[in-house]
Write an enzyme that holds these catalytic residues in place. Sequence first.
Site, PDB file in Angstrom:
ATOM      1  CG  ASP A  41      -3.009  -3.869  -3.019  1.00 35.71           C
ATOM      2  OD1 ASP A  41      -3.998  -3.743  -2.272  1.00 35.71           O
ATOM      3  OD2 ASP A  41      -2.237  -2.934  -3.290  1.00 35.71           O
ATOM      4  CE1 TYR A  69       4.245  -5.287   2.055  1.00 36.64           C
ATOM      5  CE2 TYR A  69       5.150  -3.771   3.681  1.00 36.64           C
ATOM      6  CZ  TYR A  69       4.088  -4.522   3.198  1.00 36.64           C
ATOM      7  OH  TYR A  69       2.886  -4.518   3.864  1.00 36.64           O
ATOM      8  CG  ASP A  83      -0.565  -1.370  -8.783  1.00 40.54           C
ATOM      9  OD1 ASP A  83      -1.289  -1.051  -9.750  1.00 40.54           O
ATOM     10  OD2 ASP A  83      -0.979  -2.067  -7.835  1.00 40.54           O
ATOM     11  NE  ARG A 178      -1.127   0.200  -3.891  1.00 38.14           N
ATOM     12  CZ  ARG A 178      -2.408   0.547  -3.801  1.00 38.14           C
ATOM     13  NH1 ARG A 178      -3.036   1.092  -4.823  1.00 38.14           N
ATOM     14  NH2 ARG A 178      -3.070   0.366  -2.677  1.00 38.14           N
TER      15      ARG A 178
END
Length: 304
Positions: A41, A69, A83, A178
């Site tokens: 993203d 991550y 988010d 997310r």
Amino acid sequence: MNDFDGVLPVRKPAGMTSHDVVSKCRRLLQMKRIGHTGTLDPSVTGVLPLCLGRATRMVEYLQEMPKEYRAVLKFGIATDTEDLTGTVIEEMPKTGITEMQVREAINDFIGPIMQTPPMYSAVKVDGKRLYELAREGKTVERKAREVVIHELEVTGFAAGDQPEVSLRVLCSKGTYIRTLCVDLGAKLGVPSTMARLERTQSAGLSLDRCLTFEEIAERVEAGTLQEMLIRADKAALHMPEHTVDERKMINALQGQKLPAWAVLPSAEGLDREFRLYTPDDRFIGIYRWDEEAGKVVPVKVFLP
């Protein structure tokens, strides 16, 4: 036009789509044949491996590898995008969530789990991207799908009425961090959203190996970029490595089927694709064992 070949690990900055990164590198490298190994993203930073030249044929295999991550989850707020870039749809001024509760809750998310893709995602439903439908104000039913969380750990906790927790996640492709943040909040009975996200590993490449746009430009100018590229086949460490017998090397280079004895170690009965090399370590291509034919057959041949 340049003729680079290999995997270029790029450090993606915030505010760019993965396609923007590819476009910028096409200009910097003066070459068209570039593909990325997994969308990030715009707000997400970190590792974005690009396949250059003939290495683009390995994109699908590198995408299969686990990704790591570092995320920050904020409790007490829920948004329509899952988010902080989205619109707040629910808020709880005081959550009462403790670090111990979070540490206990994450155990339920390790291993295979079912995830429903968020509306603001690139998943297609009836030919349209979900984010396109979301921008039209529509919400459609999405099928939950299985993803795997290999490792999940709490790396920090900022206490408060709306606490923030830092997480390290090692997961399969297709995992939405997310959604993991939202589901973790739901498990604890409070609204939650993802506050920050950085990808620290993809295609076996870590953040410390990544180059910024400035570093890429400098190396192109100096003629030293090729030495920073990783051979695409050597990055695909999740696929077994086999060598063809010298007596059948020509047949392999011509993309022919091979008898079981011609591949070492033996691939007979192997239920997954593997990398095949010449005795002097030249990458021939991707092969698999065909039970019906009783032979090793090519999936994708790289050497002429």
